[in-house]
Scaffold this motif. Structure first.
Motif, PDB file in Angstrom:
ATOM      1  N   ILE A  87       0.848  -1.196   0.000  1.00  0.00           N
ATOM      2  CA  ILE A  87       0.000   0.000   0.000  1.00  0.00           C
ATOM      3  C   ILE A  87       0.881   1.242   0.000  1.00  0.00           C
ATOM      4  O   ILE A  87       1.851   1.328   0.756  1.00  0.00           O
ATOM      5  CB  ILE A  87      -0.927  -0.004   1.239  1.00  0.00           C
ATOM      6  N   HIS A  88       0.527   2.224  -0.821  1.00  0.00           N
ATOM      7  CA  HIS A  88       1.296   3.470  -0.881  1.00  0.00           C
ATOM      8  C   HIS A  88       0.450   4.697  -0.562  1.00  0.00           C
ATOM      9  O   HIS A  88       0.983   5.794  -0.476  1.00  0.00           O
ATOM     10  CB  HIS A  88       1.936   3.630  -2.265  1.00  0.00           C
ATOM     11  N   ASP A  89      -0.858   4.495  -0.385  1.00  0.00           N
ATOM     12  CA  ASP A  89      -1.718   5.608   0.008  1.00  0.00           C
ATOM     13  C   ASP A  89      -1.376   6.016   1.442  1.00  0.00           C
ATOM     14  O   ASP A  89      -1.512   5.225   2.374  1.00  0.00           O
ATOM     15  CB  ASP A  89      -3.183   5.178  -0.087  1.00  0.00           C
ATOM     16  N   GLU A  90      -0.926   7.267   1.607  1.00  0.00           N
ATOM     17  CA  GLU A  90      -0.413   7.676   2.911  1.00  0.00           C
ATOM     18  C   GLU A  90      -1.486   7.653   3.994  1.00  0.00           C
ATOM     19  O   GLU A  90      -1.213   7.310   5.148  1.00  0.00           O
ATOM     20  CB  GLU A  90       0.190   9.085   2.815  1.00  0.00           C
ATOM     21  N   GLU A  91      -2.727   8.007   3.660  1.00  0.00           N
ATOM     22  CA  GLU A  91      -3.785   8.028   4.666  1.00  0.00           C
ATOM     23  C   GLU A  91      -4.132   6.619   5.136  1.00  0.00           C
ATOM     24  O   GLU A  91      -4.380   6.391   6.322  1.00  0.00           O
ATOM     25  CB  GLU A  91      -5.029   8.734   4.116  1.00  0.00           C
ATOM     26  N   VAL A  92      -4.141   5.653   4.217  1.00  0.00           N
ATOM     27  CA  VAL A  92      -4.396   4.270   4.612  1.00  0.00           C
ATOM     28  C   VAL A  92      -3.257   3.756   5.479  1.00  0.00           C
ATOM     29  O   VAL A  92      -3.473   3.099   6.506  1.00  0.00           O
ATOM     30  CB  VAL A  92      -4.591   3.377   3.370  1.00  0.00           C
ATOM     31  N   LEU A  93      -2.026   4.077   5.089  1.00  0.00           N
ATOM     32  CA  LEU A  93      -0.869   3.676   5.897  1.00  0.00           C
ATOM     33  C   LEU A  93      -0.920   4.295   7.284  1.00  0.00           C
ATOM     34  O   LEU A  93      -0.569   3.662   8.279  1.00  0.00           O
ATOM     35  CB  LEU A  93       0.430   4.079   5.195  1.00  0.00           C
ATOM     36  N   ARG A  94      -1.368   5.558   7.339  1.00  0.00           N
ATOM     37  CA  ARG A  94      -1.455   6.224   8.638  1.00  0.00           C
ATOM     38  C   ARG A  94      -2.468   5.515   9.535  1.00  0.00           C
ATOM     39  O   ARG A  94      -2.239   5.351  10.744  1.00  0.00           O
ATOM     40  CB  ARG A  94      -1.840   7.696   8.455  1.00  0.00           C
ATOM     41  N   LEU A  95      -3.608   5.096   8.968  1.00  0.00           N
ATOM     42  CA  LEU A  95      -4.603   4.366   9.755  1.00  0.00           C
ATOM     43  C   LEU A  95      -4.024   3.061  10.294  1.00  0.00           C
ATOM     44  O   LEU A  95      -4.218   2.716  11.464  1.00  0.00           O
ATOM     45  CB  LEU A  95      -5.836   4.082   8.898  1.00  0.00           C
ATOM     46  N   LEU A  96      -3.319   2.329   9.438  1.00  0.00           N
ATOM     47  CA  LEU A  96      -2.704   1.069   9.878  1.00  0.00           C
ATOM     48  C   LEU A  96      -1.653   1.326  10.950  1.00  0.00           C
ATOM     49  O   LEU A  96      -1.568   0.594  11.942  1.00  0.00           O
ATOM     50  CB  LEU A  96      -2.071   0.363   8.681  1.00  0.00           C
ATOM     51  N   TYR A  97      -0.847   2.358  10.741  1.00  0.00           N
ATOM     52  CA  TYR A  97       0.196   2.724  11.708  1.00  0.00           C
ATOM     53  C   TYR A  97      -0.415   3.111  13.055  1.00  0.00           C
ATOM     54  O   TYR A  97       0.039   2.644  14.113  1.00  0.00           O
ATOM     55  CB  TYR A  97       1.030   3.874  11.137  1.00  0.00           C
ATOM     56  N   GLU A  98      -1.443   3.945  13.040  1.00  0.00           N
ATOM     57  CA  GLU A  98      -2.045   4.410  14.293  1.00  0.00           C
ATOM     58  C   GLU A  98      -2.673   3.255  15.067  1.00  0.00           C
ATOM     59  O   GLU A  98      -2.572   3.197  16.298  1.00  0.00           O
ATOM     60  CB  GLU A  98      -3.098   5.493  14.006  1.00  0.00           C
ATOM     61  N   GLU A  99      -3.317   2.351  14.355  1.00  0.00           N
ATOM     62  CA  GLU A  99      -3.922   1.210  15.048  1.00  0.00           C
ATOM     63  C   GLU A  99      -2.856   0.305  15.652  1.00  0.00           C
ATOM     64  O   GLU A  99      -2.968  -0.136  16.803  1.00  0.00           O
ATOM     65  CB  GLU A  99      -4.807   0.413  14.094  1.00  0.00           C
ATOM     66  N   LEU A 130       7.458  10.023   5.391  1.00  0.00           N
ATOM     67  CA  LEU A 130       6.444   9.511   6.310  1.00  0.00           C
ATOM     68  C   LEU A 130       5.988   8.119   5.884  1.00  0.00           C
ATOM     69  O   LEU A 130       5.829   7.226   6.726  1.00  0.00           O
ATOM     70  CB  LEU A 130       5.249  10.468   6.371  1.00  0.00           C
ATOM     71  N   ARG A 131       5.784   7.924   4.593  1.00  0.00           N
ATOM     72  CA  ARG A 131       5.394   6.591   4.117  1.00  0.00           C
ATOM     73  C   ARG A 131       6.460   5.569   4.478  1.00  0.00           C
ATOM     74  O   ARG A 131       6.152   4.453   4.887  1.00  0.00           O
ATOM     75  CB  ARG A 131       5.175   6.610   2.601  1.00  0.00           C
ATOM     76  N   THR A 132       7.716   5.965   4.338  1.00  0.00           N
ATOM     77  CA  THR A 132       8.817   5.051   4.661  1.00  0.00           C
ATOM     78  C   THR A 132       8.779   4.650   6.127  1.00  0.00           C
ATOM     79  O   THR A 132       8.951   3.473   6.479  1.00  0.00           O
ATOM     80  CB  THR A 132      10.165   5.717   4.340  1.00  0.00           C
ATOM     81  N   HIS A 133       8.523   5.604   7.012  1.00  0.00           N
ATOM     82  CA  HIS A 133       8.510   5.302   8.448  1.00  0.00           C
ATOM     83  C   HIS A 133       7.251   4.542   8.850  1.00  0.00           C
ATOM     84  O   HIS A 133       7.306   3.690   9.744  1.00  0.00           O
ATOM     85  CB  HIS A 133       8.661   6.591   9.252  1.00  0.00           C
ATOM     86  N   TYR A 134       6.113   4.824   8.191  1.00  0.00           N
ATOM     87  CA  TYR A 134       4.918   4.014   8.430  1.00  0.00           C
ATOM     88  C   TYR A 134       5.192   2.555   8.039  1.00  0.00           C
ATOM     89  O   TYR A 134       4.863   1.627   8.781  1.00  0.00           O
ATOM     90  CB  TYR A 134       3.731   4.536   7.611  1.00  0.00           C
ATOM     91  N   HIS A 135       5.793   2.374   6.859  1.00  0.00           N
ATOM     92  CA  HIS A 135       6.120   1.015   6.411  1.00  0.00           C
ATOM     93  C   HIS A 135       7.094   0.346   7.364  1.00  0.00           C
ATOM     94  O   HIS A 135       6.958  -0.847   7.680  1.00  0.00           O
ATOM     95  CB  HIS A 135       6.733   1.049   5.007  1.00  0.00           C
ATOM     96  N   ALA A 136       8.088   1.094   7.843  1.00  0.00           N
ATOM     97  CA  ALA A 136       9.074   0.526   8.764  1.00  0.00           C
ATOM     98  C   ALA A 136       8.400   0.065  10.060  1.00  0.00           C
ATOM     99  O   ALA A 136       8.728  -0.998  10.610  1.00  0.00           O
ATOM    100  CB  ALA A 136      10.170   1.546   9.065  1.00  0.00           C
ATOM    101  N   TYR A 137       7.458   0.867  10.553  1.00  0.00           N
ATOM    102  CA  TYR A 137       6.749   0.514  11.790  1.00  0.00           C
ATOM    103  C   TYR A 137       5.922  -0.758  11.569  1.00  0.00           C
ATOM    104  O   TYR A 137       5.952  -1.684  12.388  1.00  0.00           O
ATOM    105  CB  TYR A 137       5.852   1.663  12.229  1.00  0.00           C
TER     106      TYR A 137
END
Length: 409
Positions: free
Chosen positions: A83-95, A195-202
Motif C-alpha cells: 500500500i502506498h496511500d499515505e492516509e491508509v498507511l497512517r490508519l494502519l500505523y495508528e492502530e 512519512l510513508r517510509t517510516h509508516y512502512h518501517a513501523y
C-alpha cells in the motif's frame, strides 16, 4: 454509535485493508462483515452483551457501542506493505501503535524501543543532537513506550528530585534507538515519501510479532495448583486469533502463555447449554520427558465466536494455498517489502522473550483417549480427541495413543 461505516462501493486500498468494528464495555469487539448493518447491531447490542460477555446488568443497560474503522483481520500482511496511500498507511500505523502502547501486542524491550523510536520520528521529526534529550523524553514516555515499561513510580520519584535527574534506562534506550532511525534522502521535498517510509518501517517491525493483525477475545484459564493446599484459581487472558494461529496472552504479565499455529492444534467449544462456555485447545507437549496431548480450557462466553473464527481462518488459508509461496519466500526471491519468514526472525527467539510460550504457567490436562476414559500417558500416536483440526496433509499436529499399560489420571 460513532465512527465511519465500512466502504461498500468500488474496491480500494481502504476497503481491502479495513473493516468496521463495534466495541464497547470492557473493550469487547466485533468485526463486522460487509452484509452487517451497524444500526441493527446497535439495536441488538444489549442482547449481544448478555450473550457474549460477563458485563454486569447495570453496565449492559447503560453501555453505548462505538463504530470504529479498523484493520481487516483477514487482510494478508504481505499486501499491507504494498500500500502506498499515505492516509491508509497512517490508519494502519495508528492502530498498530495503539495496540503496542496498550500492550495488546506484547513486545520485548528492545522491540518497544525500536518501535518507539519510529513514533518519535513521526511525531518529533528527524533526530537532532541535543534535542530532545533523554530527560525531556521522560515527560511523554508513555506516548512512545507501553505504560508498564515506563516505570511510573521511578519517574515520579525522579521528577521530585528535579529536572536534572539522571535519565532512566527506558529513556536512554529510546533515545539511542531514535538516533539510529534512517532518513530518506532528499530533504523537505521528500517529506511525504519519508512519512510513508517510516509508516512502512513501523508496520514491518510489527509484522515480526506473531499476533499482529489479530482479533481479540477475553477469557480466563486455570492457574497451576500451588502450595500445600494446591490452590489454583483462574487468571484473565486475551485470546488473539489471526490468519496464522492462536495466542493466549496473560493480561497482567503482558506476555504469551501459549502460541500455536493452526497446524499445531485441534480445537472445539462447549456451549452454555451443555456446561460452562469453554474453548478447548489441544496440542502436543510432554510430561516428564514423555510425549503427551495437552488440553487447555479457556473459559469465555465468546468461545463460540473464537471457534467460528478459527474454523474460518483455516478454510481461508486452505483456499488460498496456491498463493502460499508468495507469502513464505525464504530468500532473495521474496517480494520487495514483504515480511521475513519466521526462520529469519532470530530476535523473536530470545530466551525469555515475551512472545515465547510459557506452558509451565498454565494448568493443562495431559491425556490419551482409550474408550470413554481419559487416561494419563505413556503414549504413542493416534487420532485426536477432537475432530476439528487441519487435515493430515496440511499440518504437523500429532496426537498420542495409550501404550499397553497406562496410569489412570
Amino acid at each position: 454509535m460513532d465512527g465511519t461505516e465500512d466502504i461498500a462501493g468500488q474496491p480500494g486500498p481502504a476497503e481491502r485493508s479495513h473493516r468496521s468494528s463495534v466495541s464497547s464495555v470492557g473493550a469487547r469487539e466485533v468485526q463486522l462483515k460487509p452484509k452487517h448493518q451497524p444500526y441493527k447491531l446497535g439495536r441488538q447490542w444489549p442482547e449481544l452483551l448478555l450473550r457474549f460477555t460477563d458485563a454486569p446488568d447495570d453496565d449492559v443497560a447503560t453501555d453505548e457501542p462505538s463504530l470504529q474503522f479498523r484493520r481487516n483481520v483477514f487482510f494478508p500482511k504481505r499486501r499491507e506493505l504494498q500500500i502506498h496511500d499515505e492516509e491508509v498507511l497512517r490508519l494502519l500505523y495508528e492502530e498498530a501503535k495503539g495496540n503496542v502502547l496498550a500492550a495488546r501486542y506484547p513486545c520485548d524491550m528492545e522491540d518497544c524501543e525500536a518501535l518507539g523510536a519510529l513514533v518519535c520520528r513521526v511525531q518529533l521529526g528527524p533526530f537532532r543532537p541535543g534535542q530532545p534529550t533523554a530527560c525531556t523524553l521522560r515527560e511523554q514516555l508513555d506516548s512512545f513506550l507501553p505504560a508498564h515499561l515506563c516505570r511510573r513510580g521511578h519517574r515520579l520519584f525522579a521528577a521530585l528530585r528535579g529536572r536534572g535527574a539522571k535519565a532512566g534506562a527506558s529513556e536512554q534506550g529510546l533515545l539511542n534507538a531514535y538516533r539510529k532511525v534512517q532518513e530518506v534522502a532528499g530533504g523537505d521535498c521528500e517529506l511525504e515519501a519519508s512519512l510513508r517510509t517510516h509508516y512502512h518501517a513501523y508496520l514491518r517491525k510489527c509484522h515480526e510479532l506473531p499476533y499482529y493483525g489479530c482479533a481479540f477475545f477475553h477469557g480466563e484459564v486455570d492457574k497451576p495448583a500451588q502450595g500445600f493446599l494446591h490452590r489454583g484459581g483462574r487468571k484473565p487472558v486475551t485470546v488473539a486469533i489471526s490468519l496464522e494461529g492462536v495466542h493466549v496472552i496473560d493480561n497482567r504479565e503482558k506476555h504469551v502463555l501459549l502460541g500455536l499455529r493452526f497446524q499445531e492444534l485441534s480445537w472445539d467449544h462447549t456451549s452454555p447449554e451443555e456446561e460452562e462456555s469453554v474453548l478447548w485447545l489441544e496440542f502436543d507437549g510432554d510430561h516428564e520427558g514423555t510425549p503427551v496431548n495437552k488440553l487447555l480450557k479457556v473459559y469465555s462466553k465468546q468461545a463460540e465466536l473464537m471457534s467460528s473464527l478459527i474454523e474460518y481462518c483455516i478454510e481461508l488459508n486452505q483456499a488460498s494455498e496456491p498463493d502460499a509461496p508468495q507469502d513464505s519466500g525464504t530468500g532473495p526471491s521474496s517480494a520487495p517489502g514483504s515480511s521475513p519468514p519466521p526462520s529469519q526472525r532470530p530476535q523473536l527467539q530470545r530466551q525469555g522473550s515475551v512472545v515465547c510460550s510459557r506452558i509451565q504457567h498454565l494448568s493443562t490436562i495431559d491425556y490419551v483417549e482409550e474408550g470413554e476414559q481419559i487416561k494419563r500417558v505413556k503414549p504413542k500416536r493416534t487420532t485426536s480427541f477432537f475432530s476439528r483440526q487441519l487435515s493430515a496433509g496440511h499440518g504437523s499436529y500429532t496426537v498420542v495413543r495409550p501404550a499397553e499399560s497406562l496410569e489412570q489420571s
